[in-house]
Design an enzyme around this catalytic site. Structure first.
Site, mmCIF file in Angstrom:
data_model
loop_
_atom_site.group_PDB
_atom_site.id
_atom_site.type_symbol
_atom_site.label_atom_id
_atom_site.label_comp_id
_atom_site.label_asym_id
_atom_site.label_seq_id
_atom_site.Cartn_x
_atom_site.Cartn_y
_atom_site.Cartn_z
ATOM 1 N N GLY A 14 0.786 -1.229 0.000
ATOM 2 C CA GLY A 14 0.000 0.000 0.000
ATOM 3 C C GLY A 14 0.812 1.270 0.000
ATOM 4 O O GLY A 14 0.350 2.307 -0.466
ATOM 5 N N GLU A 53 5.091 4.337 5.595
ATOM 6 C CA GLU A 53 3.829 3.584 5.634
ATOM 7 C C GLU A 53 2.726 4.382 4.953
ATOM 8 O O GLU A 53 2.760 5.619 4.928
ATOM 9 C CB GLU A 53 3.479 3.290 7.093
ATOM 10 C CG GLU A 53 2.174 2.555 7.316
ATOM 11 C CD GLU A 53 2.145 1.146 6.751
ATOM 12 O OE1 GLU A 53 2.178 1.036 5.510
ATOM 13 O OE2 GLU A 53 2.057 0.186 7.534
ATOM 14 N N ASP A 58 -3.249 3.047 11.252
ATOM 15 C CA ASP A 58 -4.599 2.677 11.644
ATOM 16 C C ASP A 58 -4.588 2.343 13.141
ATOM 17 O O ASP A 58 -4.549 3.246 13.971
ATOM 18 C CB ASP A 58 -5.057 1.494 10.787
ATOM 19 C CG ASP A 58 -6.551 1.279 10.821
ATOM 20 O OD1 ASP A 58 -7.033 0.679 11.799
ATOM 21 O OD2 ASP A 58 -7.249 1.703 9.887
ATOM 22 N N VAL A 93 -11.009 4.015 3.329
ATOM 23 C CA VAL A 93 -10.494 4.808 2.215
ATOM 24 C C VAL A 93 -9.717 3.934 1.236
ATOM 25 O O VAL A 93 -9.070 2.949 1.621
ATOM 26 C CB VAL A 93 -9.602 5.960 2.710
ATOM 27 C CG1 VAL A 93 -10.433 7.008 3.441
ATOM 28 C CG2 VAL A 93 -8.474 5.461 3.609
ATOM 29 N N ASP A 105 -6.018 -0.104 -1.153
ATOM 30 C CA ASP A 105 -6.939 -0.965 -1.884
ATOM 31 C C ASP A 105 -7.998 -1.589 -0.987
ATOM 32 O O ASP A 105 -7.940 -1.505 0.244
ATOM 33 C CB ASP A 105 -6.168 -2.096 -2.563
ATOM 34 C CG ASP A 105 -5.753 -3.176 -1.550
ATOM 35 O OD1 ASP A 105 -5.230 -2.820 -0.475
ATOM 36 O OD2 ASP A 105 -5.966 -4.375 -1.834
#
Length: 205
Positions: free
Chosen positions: A70, A124, A128, A179, A185
């Site tokens: 990501g 990163e 989260d 998001v 993704d």
């Protein structure tokens, strides 16, 4: 390594969503998106600022670790805008099953010994719960890193459960929404949207 002042993150938690129709988004994705949270231009401006700030901290090339997959887009944009060279490394770590954290982190095919005596920058996509970053920072220190810095494109403080152990450079603070875009993704889709978008709940629930 020097320590410089950090700018405050851009706070998008109360931003209104922009209609998808106003932006260049693939037709096959549009019906799945609730709206555009952060246009690509806003992201680009913030990445430039982060790159400048991180660059000021080093007098020699740091080891820049991309948290796959990501963070690839953010990583590329960040290091290309830094005014110092970096030594690239790529680390795959998983802590989620679906949309929820598994409560543990698995690292795949990475030798933390390369961090010994190195100034390490962990790049990163999104902070989260903080679990993955906490464990990555811990493993970096265990490997003998000279210093450890974290740079994250997005921060979702409403989901925070773990202190990662260092004060991160944060690009943009976002609300507790699912998001996608800017290489984030859902089940392998939506990475190729330039903007950060909010996915409709019925898609991921």
């Amino acid at each position: 390594m020097k320590c410089t002042m950090r700018s405050d993150p851009l706070d998008a938690r109360n931003w209104s969503l922009c209609p998808v129709e106003q932006f260049d988004v693939k037709e096959s994705y549009r019906k799945d998106l609730a709206g555009i949270l952060i246009p690509s231009g806003k992201i680009e401006e913030r990445v430039k600022q982060l790159a400048y700030e991180v660059s000021q901290d080093y007098t020699k090339p740091p080891l820049a670790v991309c948290m796959m997959t990501g963070a690839l887009k953010f990583y590329g944009d960040l290091v290309m805008r830094m005014n110092i060279p970096v030594t690239p490394e790529y680390l795959t770590a998983t802590s989620q099953a679906g949309t929820e954290s598994k409560g543990k982190v698995d690292f795949h095919g990475f030798d933390f010994d390369v961090m010994k005596d190195q100034d390490v920058v962990i790049v990163e996509d999104i902070k989260d719960t903080g679990l993955t970053l906490r464990e990555t920072v811990n493993e970096s220190w265990k490997a003998g890193a000279a210093s450890v810095k974290v740079v994250t494109a997005f921060d979702k403080p409403a989901r925070k459960k773990h202190d990662i152990g260092v004060e991160p450079h944060i690009g943009i603070t976002i609300p507790d929404k699912y998001v996608v875009g800017y290489w984030l993704d859902f089940k392998g889709r939506y990475r190729d949207i330039a903007h950060l978008c909010v996915l409709k709940p019925e898609i991921f629930q």
